[in-house]
Design a protein around this motif. Structure first.
Motif, PDB file in Angstrom:
ATOM      1  N   MET A  64      -7.260  16.182 -18.643  1.00 52.15           N
ATOM      2  CA  MET A  64      -7.177  14.959 -17.858  1.00 52.15           C
ATOM      3  C   MET A  64      -6.192  15.161 -16.708  1.00 52.15           C
ATOM      4  SD  MET A  64      -5.961  11.138 -19.050  1.00 52.15           S
ATOM      5  CE  MET A  64      -7.352  11.006 -20.184  1.00 52.15           C
ATOM      6  N   THR A  65      -6.623  14.812 -15.518  1.00 46.71           N
ATOM      7  CA  THR A  65      -5.777  14.971 -14.340  1.00 46.71           C
ATOM      8  C   THR A  65      -4.714  13.879 -14.289  1.00 46.71           C
ATOM      9  OG1 THR A  65      -7.632  15.918 -13.107  1.00 46.71           O
ATOM     10  CG2 THR A  65      -5.758  15.102 -11.828  1.00 46.71           C
ATOM     11  N   VAL A  66      -3.497  14.276 -14.013  1.00 53.56           N
ATOM     12  CA  VAL A  66      -2.408  13.319 -13.884  1.00 53.56           C
ATOM     13  C   VAL A  66      -2.345  12.816 -12.449  1.00 53.56           C
ATOM     14  CG1 VAL A  66       0.075  12.955 -14.071  1.00 53.56           C
ATOM     15  CG2 VAL A  66      -1.093  14.451 -15.706  1.00 53.56           C
ATOM     16  N   LEU A  67      -2.334  11.487 -12.284  1.00 53.73           N
ATOM     17  CA  LEU A  67      -2.205  10.915 -10.952  1.00 53.73           C
ATOM     18  C   LEU A  67      -0.766  11.075 -10.471  1.00 53.73           C
ATOM     19  CD1 LEU A  67      -4.170   7.528 -11.116  1.00 53.73           C
ATOM     20  CD2 LEU A  67      -4.743   9.528  -9.735  1.00 53.73           C
ATOM     21  N   LEU A  68      -0.592  11.654  -9.309  1.00 52.09           N
ATOM     22  CA  LEU A  68       0.722  11.764  -8.693  1.00 52.09           C
ATOM     23  C   LEU A  68       0.666  10.984  -7.389  1.00 52.09           C
ATOM     24  CD1 LEU A  68       3.578  12.902  -8.580  1.00 52.09           C
ATOM     25  CD2 LEU A  68       2.644  14.943  -7.445  1.00 52.09           C
ATOM     26  N   LEU A  69       1.381   9.880  -7.345  1.00 51.61           N
ATOM     27  CA  LEU A  69       1.288   8.963  -6.218  1.00 51.61           C
ATOM     28  C   LEU A  69       2.624   8.821  -5.503  1.00 51.61           C
ATOM     29  CD1 LEU A  69      -0.695   6.124  -8.054  1.00 51.61           C
ATOM     30  CD2 LEU A  69      -1.638   8.050  -6.751  1.00 51.61           C
ATOM     31  N   ASP A  70       2.564   8.797  -4.163  1.00 47.47           N
ATOM     32  CA  ASP A  70       3.756   8.546  -3.365  1.00 47.47           C
ATOM     33  C   ASP A  70       3.594   7.219  -2.630  1.00 47.47           C
ATOM     34  OD1 ASP A  70       2.014   9.035  -1.260  1.00 47.47           O
ATOM     35  OD2 ASP A  70       2.864  11.006  -0.779  1.00 47.47           O
ATOM     36  N   ASP A  71       4.501   6.923  -1.741  1.00 41.39           N
ATOM     37  CA  ASP A  71       4.458   5.631  -1.045  1.00 41.39           C
ATOM     38  C   ASP A  71       3.174   5.434  -0.246  1.00 41.39           C
ATOM     39  OD1 ASP A  71       6.845   4.738  -2.045  1.00 41.39           O
ATOM     40  OD2 ASP A  71       8.037   5.273  -0.283  1.00 41.39           O
ATOM     41  N   ASP A  72       2.683   6.486   0.390  1.00 44.96           N
ATOM     42  CA  ASP A  72       1.444   6.358   1.152  1.00 44.96           C
ATOM     43  C   ASP A  72       0.277   6.011   0.235  1.00 44.96           C
ATOM     44  OD1 ASP A  72       2.682   6.917   3.565  1.00 44.96           O
ATOM     45  OD2 ASP A  72       2.256   9.069   3.470  1.00 44.96           O
ATOM     46  N   ASP A  73       0.237   6.624  -0.953  1.00 41.76           N
ATOM     47  CA  ASP A  73      -0.825   6.317  -1.906  1.00 41.76           C
ATOM     48  C   ASP A  73      -0.736   4.871  -2.382  1.00 41.76           C
ATOM     49  OD1 ASP A  73      -1.887   8.986  -1.992  1.00 41.76           O
ATOM     50  OD2 ASP A  73      -0.173   9.557  -3.233  1.00 41.76           O
ATOM     51  N   VAL A  74       0.473   4.406  -2.645  1.00 42.83           N
ATOM     52  CA  VAL A  74       0.658   3.023  -3.111  1.00 42.83           C
ATOM     53  C   VAL A  74       0.189   2.042  -2.040  1.00 42.83           C
ATOM     54  CG1 VAL A  74       2.361   1.273  -3.759  1.00 42.83           C
ATOM     55  CG2 VAL A  74       2.529   3.584  -4.690  1.00 42.83           C
ATOM     56  N   ARG A  75       0.545   2.311  -0.793  1.00 43.90           N
ATOM     57  CA  ARG A  75       0.107   1.424   0.283  1.00 43.90           C
ATOM     58  C   ARG A  75      -1.412   1.391   0.404  1.00 43.90           C
ATOM     59  NH1 ARG A  75       4.156   4.487   3.043  1.00 43.90           N
ATOM     60  NH2 ARG A  75       6.143   3.366   3.093  1.00 43.90           N
ATOM     61  N   ALA A  76      -2.030   2.533   0.200  1.00 41.49           N
ATOM     62  CA  ALA A  76      -3.482   2.624   0.362  1.00 41.49           C
ATOM     63  C   ALA A  76      -4.242   2.041  -0.829  1.00 41.49           C
ATOM     64  CB  ALA A  76      -3.891   4.086   0.567  1.00 41.49           C
ATOM     65  N   ARG A  77      -3.668   2.127  -2.039  1.00 40.71           N
ATOM     66  CA  ARG A  77      -4.415   1.771  -3.244  1.00 40.71           C
ATOM     67  C   ARG A  77      -4.058   0.416  -3.852  1.00 40.71           C
ATOM     68  NH1 ARG A  77      -5.574   7.021  -6.896  1.00 40.71           N
ATOM     69  NH2 ARG A  77      -5.784   8.616  -5.268  1.00 40.71           N
ATOM     70  N   LEU A  78      -2.833  -0.048  -3.622  1.00 41.87           N
ATOM     71  CA  LEU A  78      -2.400  -1.276  -4.293  1.00 41.87           C
ATOM     72  C   LEU A  78      -2.407  -2.458  -3.335  1.00 41.87           C
ATOM     73  CD1 LEU A  78      -1.328  -2.653  -6.846  1.00 41.87           C
ATOM     74  CD2 LEU A  78       0.988  -2.023  -6.128  1.00 41.87           C
ATOM     75  N   ASP A  79      -3.407  -3.320  -3.479  1.00 42.96           N
ATOM     76  CA  ASP A  79      -3.451  -4.527  -2.658  1.00 42.96           C
ATOM     77  C   ASP A  79      -2.765  -5.669  -3.398  1.00 42.96           C
ATOM     78  OD1 ASP A  79      -5.636  -6.269  -4.108  1.00 42.96           O
ATOM     79  OD2 ASP A  79      -6.443  -4.237  -4.000  1.00 42.96           O
ATOM     80  N   ALA A  80      -2.502  -6.750  -2.681  1.00 46.41           N
ATOM     81  CA  ALA A  80      -1.737  -7.856  -3.248  1.00 46.41           C
ATOM     82  C   ALA A  80      -2.445  -8.516  -4.419  1.00 46.41           C
ATOM     83  CB  ALA A  80      -1.437  -8.877  -2.160  1.00 46.41           C
ATOM     84  N   ALA A  81      -3.747  -8.712  -4.315  1.00 47.55           N
ATOM     85  CA  ALA A  81      -4.477  -9.380  -5.390  1.00 47.55           C
ATOM     86  C   ALA A  81      -4.414  -8.575  -6.691  1.00 47.55           C
ATOM     87  CB  ALA A  81      -5.932  -9.598  -4.969  1.00 47.55           C
ATOM     88  N   THR A  82      -4.521  -7.260  -6.580  1.00 46.71           N
ATOM     89  CA  THR A  82      -4.442  -6.401  -7.768  1.00 46.71           C
ATOM     90  C   THR A  82      -3.049  -6.469  -8.386  1.00 46.71           C
ATOM     91  OG1 THR A  82      -6.111  -4.892  -6.874  1.00 46.71           O
ATOM     92  CG2 THR A  82      -4.689  -4.045  -8.630  1.00 46.71           C
ATOM     93  N   ALA A  83      -2.028  -6.422  -7.553  1.00 45.62           N
ATOM     94  CA  ALA A  83      -0.654  -6.498  -8.052  1.00 45.62           C
ATOM     95  C   ALA A  83      -0.406  -7.815  -8.771  1.00 45.62           C
ATOM     96  CB  ALA A  83       0.332  -6.331  -6.894  1.00 45.62           C
ATOM     97  N   VAL A  84      -0.889  -8.901  -8.218  1.00 47.93           N
ATOM     98  CA  VAL A  84      -0.706 -10.216  -8.830  1.00 47.93           C
ATOM     99  C   VAL A  84      -1.427 -10.289 -10.178  1.00 47.93           C
ATOM    100  CG1 VAL A  84      -1.318 -12.666  -8.612  1.00 47.93           C
ATOM    101  CG2 VAL A  84      -0.256 -11.459  -6.687  1.00 47.93           C
ATOM    102  N   ARG A  85      -2.645  -9.768 -10.244  1.00 47.75           N
ATOM    103  CA  ARG A  85      -3.385  -9.783 -11.522  1.00 47.75           C
ATOM    104  C   ARG A  85      -2.652  -8.982 -12.587  1.00 47.75           C
ATOM    105  NH1 ARG A  85      -7.962  -9.079  -8.202  1.00 47.75           N
ATOM    106  NH2 ARG A  85      -7.984  -6.842  -8.655  1.00 47.75           N
ATOM    107  N   ALA A  86      -2.124  -7.826 -12.215  1.00 48.80           N
ATOM    108  CA  ALA A  86      -1.427  -6.976 -13.182  1.00 48.80           C
ATOM    109  C   ALA A  86      -0.168  -7.660 -13.710  1.00 48.80           C
ATOM    110  CB  ALA A  86      -1.078  -5.638 -12.533  1.00 48.80           C
ATOM    111  N   VAL A  87       0.589  -8.278 -12.824  1.00 44.95           N
ATOM    112  CA  VAL A  87       1.813  -8.965 -13.237  1.00 44.95           C
ATOM    113  C   VAL A  87       1.484 -10.159 -14.127  1.00 44.95           C
ATOM    114  CG1 VAL A  87       3.653 -10.459 -12.367  1.00 44.95           C
ATOM    115  CG2 VAL A  87       3.293  -8.208 -11.356  1.00 44.95           C
ATOM    116  N   ARG A  88       0.462 -10.907 -13.756  1.00 45.86           N
ATOM    117  CA  ARG A  88       0.067 -12.062 -14.565  1.00 45.86           C
ATOM    118  C   ARG A  88      -0.336 -11.614 -15.975  1.00 45.86           C
ATOM    119  NH1 ARG A  88      -1.420 -16.858 -12.441  1.00 45.86           N
ATOM    120  NH2 ARG A  88      -1.915 -15.856 -10.451  1.00 45.86           N
TER     121      ARG A  88
END
Length: 314
Positions: A1-25
Protein backbone atom coordinates in the motif's frame (compact mmCIF):
# COMPACT_ATOMS: atom_id res chain seq x y z
CA UNK A 1 0.00 0.00 0.00
CA UNK A 2 1.37 3.38 -1.01
CA UNK A 3 1.78 5.91 1.77
CA UNK A 4 0.40 9.36 1.00
CA UNK A 5 3.02 12.04 1.59
CA UNK A 6 1.41 15.46 1.48
CA UNK A 7 2.84 18.96 1.79
CA UNK A 8 1.17 22.36 1.91
CA UNK A 9 0.66 22.49 -1.86
CA UNK A 10 -1.10 19.11 -1.75
CA UNK A 11 -3.34 20.22 1.12
CA UNK A 12 -4.33 23.37 -0.75
CA UNK A 13 -5.13 21.37 -3.86
CA UNK A 14 -6.99 18.48 -2.19
CA UNK A 15 -8.72 19.84 0.91
CA UNK A 16 -11.69 22.09 0.23
CA UNK A 17 -13.73 23.80 2.93
CA UNK A 18 -16.80 21.59 2.62
CA UNK A 19 -14.71 18.43 3.07
CA UNK A 20 -12.92 19.87 6.09
CA UNK A 21 -16.22 20.85 7.71
CA UNK A 22 -17.71 17.38 7.13
CA UNK A 23 -14.66 15.69 8.66
CA UNK A 24 -14.70 17.90 11.75
CA UNK A 25 -18.44 17.44 12.22
CA UNK A 26 -17.99 13.66 12.02
CA UNK A 27 -15.19 13.74 14.59
CA UNK A 28 -17.21 15.86 17.02
CA UNK A 29 -20.18 13.55 16.79
CA UNK A 30 -17.89 10.56 17.24
CA UNK A 31 -16.50 12.15 20.39
CA UNK A 32 -20.02 12.55 21.74
CA UNK A 33 -20.94 8.94 20.92
CA UNK A 34 -17.71 7.55 22.39
CA UNK A 35 -16.15 6.32 19.14
CA UNK A 36 -13.36 8.89 19.11
CA UNK A 37 -10.49 8.51 21.57
CA UNK A 38 -8.59 11.77 22.02
CA UNK A 39 -6.60 12.04 25.27
CA UNK A 40 -5.17 15.37 26.48
CA UNK A 41 -2.10 16.61 24.62
CA UNK A 42 1.34 15.58 25.79
CA UNK A 43 4.17 18.09 26.15
CA UNK A 44 7.90 17.41 26.13
CA UNK A 45 9.90 20.32 27.50
CA UNK A 46 12.78 21.43 25.30
CA UNK A 47 14.16 24.31 27.30
CA UNK A 48 12.74 27.46 25.74
CA UNK A 49 9.73 25.64 24.31
CA UNK A 50 7.84 22.37 24.04
CA UNK A 51 7.24 19.61 21.55
CA UNK A 52 3.50 19.00 21.72
CA UNK A 53 1.72 15.84 20.58
CA UNK A 54 -2.00 15.30 20.18
CA UNK A 55 -3.23 11.81 19.38
CA UNK A 56 -6.54 10.27 18.41
CA UNK A 57 -8.32 7.12 17.26
CA UNK A 58 -11.48 7.25 15.14
CA UNK A 59 -12.98 3.80 15.57
CA UNK A 60 -15.66 4.21 12.92
CA UNK A 61 -12.97 4.80 10.28
CA UNK A 62 -10.42 2.29 11.57
CA UNK A 63 -7.76 4.97 11.86
CA UNK A 64 -5.44 6.38 14.50
CA UNK A 65 -2.60 8.87 14.47
CA UNK A 66 -0.99 11.94 15.92
CA UNK A 67 -0.17 15.56 15.26
CA UNK A 68 3.10 17.07 16.42
CA UNK A 69 3.97 20.75 16.69
CA UNK A 70 6.36 22.92 18.68
CA UNK A 71 6.38 26.10 20.73
CA UNK A 72 10.13 26.51 20.29
CA UNK A 73 10.83 27.89 16.82
CA UNK A 74 7.49 27.60 15.02
CA UNK A 75 8.55 24.63 12.90
CA UNK A 76 6.21 23.01 10.39
CA UNK A 77 3.72 20.55 11.83
CA UNK A 78 3.68 16.79 11.26
CA UNK A 79 0.62 14.54 11.06
CA UNK A 80 0.79 10.75 10.70
CA UNK A 81 -2.13 8.31 10.27
CA UNK A 82 -2.23 4.49 10.52
CA UNK A 83 -4.91 1.88 9.89
CA UNK A 84 -6.03 -0.15 12.91
CA UNK A 85 -6.68 -3.38 10.97
CA UNK A 86 -3.27 -3.82 9.37
CA UNK A 87 -1.16 -1.31 11.30
CA UNK A 88 0.10 0.19 8.06
CA UNK A 89 1.03 3.82 7.76
CA UNK A 90 -1.57 5.49 5.54
CA UNK A 91 -0.53 9.12 5.30
CA UNK A 92 1.99 11.72 6.45
CA UNK A 93 1.26 15.43 6.18
CA UNK A 94 3.88 18.08 6.87
CA UNK A 95 3.70 21.85 6.70
CA UNK A 96 1.61 24.71 8.02
CA UNK A 97 -1.56 24.52 5.92
CA UNK A 98 -3.50 21.63 7.46
CA UNK A 99 -3.64 23.02 11.00
CA UNK A 100 -5.38 26.32 10.19
CA UNK A 101 -7.79 24.56 7.82
CA UNK A 102 -8.75 22.09 10.54
CA UNK A 103 -9.31 24.83 13.10
CA UNK A 104 -11.15 26.93 10.56
CA UNK A 105 -13.51 24.03 9.96
CA UNK A 106 -14.06 23.70 13.70
CA UNK A 107 -15.00 27.36 13.84
CA UNK A 108 -17.41 26.97 10.94
CA UNK A 109 -19.14 23.99 12.55
CA UNK A 110 -19.53 25.96 15.77
CA UNK A 111 -21.00 28.97 13.98
CA UNK A 112 -23.39 26.79 12.02
CA UNK A 113 -24.51 24.92 15.14
CA UNK A 114 -24.74 27.75 17.63
CA UNK A 115 -25.04 31.10 15.87
CA UNK A 116 -28.33 32.51 14.68
CA UNK A 117 -29.47 30.95 11.37
CA UNK A 118 -29.12 32.72 8.07
CA UNK A 119 -26.58 34.93 6.28
CA UNK A 120 -23.93 36.57 8.43
CA UNK A 121 -21.92 39.76 8.51
CA UNK A 122 -18.41 38.99 9.71
CA UNK A 123 -15.81 41.10 11.50
CA UNK A 124 -12.20 39.92 11.75
CA UNK A 125 -9.48 41.18 14.07
CA UNK A 126 -6.27 39.79 12.58
CA UNK A 127 -5.38 39.05 8.97
CA UNK A 128 -3.09 36.02 9.18
CA UNK A 129 -3.54 32.33 8.22
CA UNK A 130 -5.81 31.53 11.18
CA UNK A 131 -8.20 34.38 10.40
CA UNK A 132 -8.21 33.43 6.72
CA UNK A 133 -9.00 29.77 7.43
CA UNK A 134 -11.93 30.78 9.65
CA UNK A 135 -13.50 32.84 6.87
CA UNK A 136 -12.64 30.18 4.24
CA UNK A 137 -14.47 27.47 6.17
CA UNK A 138 -17.33 29.70 7.26
CA UNK A 139 -18.21 30.34 3.62
CA UNK A 140 -18.93 26.60 3.28
CA UNK A 141 -21.73 26.69 5.87
CA UNK A 142 -23.15 30.22 5.72
CA UNK A 143 -23.62 32.99 3.22
CA UNK A 144 -21.25 35.79 4.21
CA UNK A 145 -22.82 39.04 3.09
CA UNK A 146 -19.90 41.21 4.20
CA UNK A 147 -16.53 40.85 5.89
CA UNK A 148 -14.74 43.73 7.61
CA UNK A 149 -11.13 43.19 8.67
CA UNK A 150 -8.66 45.09 10.82
CA UNK A 151 -5.02 44.25 11.50
CA UNK A 152 -2.02 45.76 13.22
CA UNK A 153 -0.59 46.53 9.80
CA UNK A 154 -3.09 48.18 7.48
CA UNK A 155 -1.53 46.73 4.34
CA UNK A 156 -2.22 43.19 5.58
CA UNK A 157 -5.86 44.00 6.25
CA UNK A 158 -6.18 45.49 2.77
CA UNK A 159 -4.56 42.43 1.15
CA UNK A 160 -6.84 40.13 3.17
CA UNK A 161 -9.96 41.98 2.00
CA UNK A 162 -8.85 41.83 -1.63
CA UNK A 163 -8.13 38.11 -1.36
CA UNK A 164 -11.52 37.43 0.26
CA UNK A 165 -13.24 39.18 -2.63
CA UNK A 166 -11.16 37.42 -5.30
CA UNK A 167 -11.07 33.86 -3.90
CA UNK A 168 -14.23 33.61 -1.78
CA UNK A 169 -16.49 36.06 -3.58
CA UNK A 170 -17.11 37.92 -0.32
CA UNK A 171 -17.71 41.65 -0.23
CA UNK A 172 -14.84 42.65 2.05
CA UNK A 173 -13.22 45.85 3.22
CA UNK A 174 -10.40 46.85 5.54
CA UNK A 175 -10.76 49.37 8.37
CA UNK A 176 -8.24 50.96 10.73
CA UNK A 177 -10.12 50.70 14.05
CA UNK A 178 -11.04 47.48 15.85
CA UNK A 179 -14.36 48.93 16.93
CA UNK A 180 -15.33 49.54 13.31
CA UNK A 181 -14.56 45.89 12.49
CA UNK A 182 -16.59 44.32 15.30
CA UNK A 183 -19.58 46.64 15.69
CA UNK A 184 -22.93 45.40 14.36
CA UNK A 185 -21.52 42.03 13.24
CA UNK A 186 -23.27 38.66 13.43
CA UNK A 187 -19.93 36.85 13.76
CA UNK A 188 -16.66 38.29 15.09
CA UNK A 189 -13.39 36.38 14.72
CA UNK A 190 -10.44 37.45 16.87
CA UNK A 191 -7.19 35.83 15.72
CA UNK A 192 -4.23 37.63 17.25
CA UNK A 193 -1.31 36.79 19.48
CA UNK A 194 -2.00 39.69 21.81
CA UNK A 195 -1.55 39.00 25.55
CA UNK A 196 -3.87 41.92 26.34
CA UNK A 197 -7.47 42.52 25.16
CA UNK A 198 -7.78 44.00 21.69
CA UNK A 199 -11.43 44.98 22.00
CA UNK A 200 -14.02 46.18 24.50
CA UNK A 201 -17.00 43.96 25.31
CA UNK A 202 -19.35 46.91 24.90
CA UNK A 203 -18.38 47.20 21.23
CA UNK A 204 -20.20 43.95 20.45
CA UNK A 205 -23.86 44.12 19.52
CA UNK A 206 -26.43 41.86 21.22
CA UNK A 207 -26.38 38.39 19.65
CA UNK A 208 -22.83 38.59 18.28
CA UNK A 209 -21.07 35.24 17.86
CA UNK A 210 -17.44 35.74 18.84
CA UNK A 211 -14.62 33.31 18.05
CA UNK A 212 -11.31 33.91 19.82
CA UNK A 213 -8.25 32.00 18.61
CA UNK A 214 -5.44 33.71 20.51
CA UNK A 215 -4.34 33.62 24.17
CA UNK A 216 -7.14 32.77 26.60
CA UNK A 217 -5.47 32.26 29.95
CA UNK A 218 -6.23 34.39 32.98
CA UNK A 219 -2.84 36.07 32.68
CA UNK A 220 -2.70 36.40 28.89
CA UNK A 221 -5.86 36.94 26.87
CA UNK A 222 -6.83 38.70 23.66
CA UNK A 223 -10.42 39.31 24.83
CA UNK A 224 -11.53 41.03 28.05
CA UNK A 225 -12.43 39.05 31.16
CA UNK A 226 -15.85 40.70 31.12
CA UNK A 227 -16.83 38.52 28.15
CA UNK A 228 -16.26 35.38 30.20
CA UNK A 229 -18.15 36.89 33.10
CA UNK A 230 -21.17 37.63 30.92
CA UNK A 231 -21.18 34.31 29.10
CA UNK A 232 -24.21 32.09 29.64
CA UNK A 233 -23.01 29.03 27.70
CA UNK A 234 -19.51 27.82 26.82
CA UNK A 235 -19.09 25.11 24.19
CA UNK A 236 -15.99 22.93 23.91
CA UNK A 237 -15.06 20.11 21.59
CA UNK A 238 -13.25 18.35 24.43
CA UNK A 239 -13.48 19.09 28.12
CA UNK A 240 -10.41 16.90 28.70
CA UNK A 241 -8.32 18.92 26.26
CA UNK A 242 -9.45 22.23 27.72
CA UNK A 243 -8.63 20.98 31.20
CA UNK A 244 -5.13 19.99 30.09
CA UNK A 245 -3.68 23.49 29.97
CA UNK A 246 -1.19 24.09 32.78
CA UNK A 247 -2.19 27.71 33.39
CA UNK A 248 -5.61 28.92 34.66
CA UNK A 249 -7.96 29.60 31.77
CA UNK A 250 -10.32 32.51 31.24
CA UNK A 251 -13.29 30.19 30.71
CA UNK A 252 -13.85 27.84 33.68
CA UNK A 253 -13.84 24.12 32.93
CA UNK A 254 -17.01 23.48 34.90
CA UNK A 255 -18.94 25.67 32.48
CA UNK A 256 -17.91 23.90 29.27
CA UNK A 257 -20.54 22.09 27.18
CA UNK A 258 -19.29 19.66 24.47
CA UNK A 259 -20.06 20.90 20.97
CA UNK A 260 -20.60 17.31 19.89
CA UNK A 261 -23.54 17.14 22.27
CA UNK A 262 -25.07 20.16 20.55
CA UNK A 263 -24.60 18.56 17.12
CA UNK A 264 -26.21 15.34 18.39
CA UNK A 265 -29.17 17.21 19.84
CA UNK A 266 -28.27 16.26 23.40
CA UNK A 267 -27.63 19.88 24.38
CA UNK A 268 -29.20 23.11 23.21
CA UNK A 269 -27.48 25.42 20.75
CA UNK A 270 -26.93 28.76 22.47
CA UNK A 271 -27.65 30.88 19.42
CA UNK A 272 -30.98 29.35 18.42
CA UNK A 273 -32.97 31.35 19.10
CA UNK A 274 -31.01 34.26 20.52
CA UNK A 275 -33.27 36.73 22.34
CA UNK A 276 -32.69 40.31 21.28
CA UNK A 277 -32.38 41.51 24.84
CA UNK A 278 -29.33 39.33 25.39
CA UNK A 279 -25.83 40.43 24.52
CA UNK A 280 -23.29 39.04 22.05
CA UNK A 281 -22.20 35.44 21.94
CA UNK A 282 -18.53 34.75 22.30
CA UNK A 283 -16.72 31.84 20.84
CA UNK A 284 -13.24 31.09 22.00
CA UNK A 285 -10.65 28.72 20.82
CA UNK A 286 -8.30 26.85 23.07
CA UNK A 287 -5.95 24.05 22.29
CA UNK A 288 -7.75 20.98 21.09
CA UNK A 289 -10.80 21.67 23.09
CA UNK A 290 -13.22 24.09 21.69
CA UNK A 291 -15.68 26.31 23.38
CA UNK A 292 -18.45 28.60 22.42
CA UNK A 293 -19.63 31.02 24.99
CA UNK A 294 -23.07 32.47 25.10
CA UNK A 295 -23.35 35.49 27.27
CA UNK A 296 -25.21 38.63 27.97
CA UNK A 297 -22.40 40.30 26.07
CA UNK A 298 -20.40 37.57 24.43
CA UNK A 299 -19.79 34.02 23.37
CA UNK A 300 -16.45 32.23 23.38
CA UNK A 301 -15.05 29.19 21.86
CA UNK A 302 -12.03 27.27 22.93
CA UNK A 303 -10.47 23.91 22.26
CA UNK A 304 -10.88 21.59 19.33
CA UNK A 305 -13.85 23.56 18.20
CA UNK A 306 -12.20 26.58 19.45
CA UNK A 307 -8.57 26.14 20.15
CA UNK A 308 -7.10 27.85 23.12
CA UNK A 309 -3.41 28.25 23.23
CA UNK A 310 -3.48 28.42 19.48
CA UNK A 311 -0.90 30.63 17.85
CA UNK A 312 -2.59 33.84 16.78
CA UNK A 313 -1.56 36.01 13.90
CA UNK A 314 -2.05 39.59 12.93
Amino acid sequence: MTVLLLDDDDVRARLDAATAVRAVREALLAAHHGTLDAPPRARAGLGDGDLVITAGRLRTRGLFGFRCYDTLVGAEQLVAVWGTEDGRLRAVVHGDELGPRRTGAIGAVAVDAAARPGPVRVGLVGAGPQAWAQLWALCAVREVTEAVVVARRQERATAFARRAAAELGVAARAVTAVRDAVADRDVVIVATGSPTPVLDADWLAPGTHLSTLGPKSVARREVPASLAERAGTVLTDSVAQSAGFPEPQLFPIDRLVPLGAVLAGAASAPGRPWPRQEGPREKCRAGRASCAVRSGHGRCRCGRILRAGCRGDV
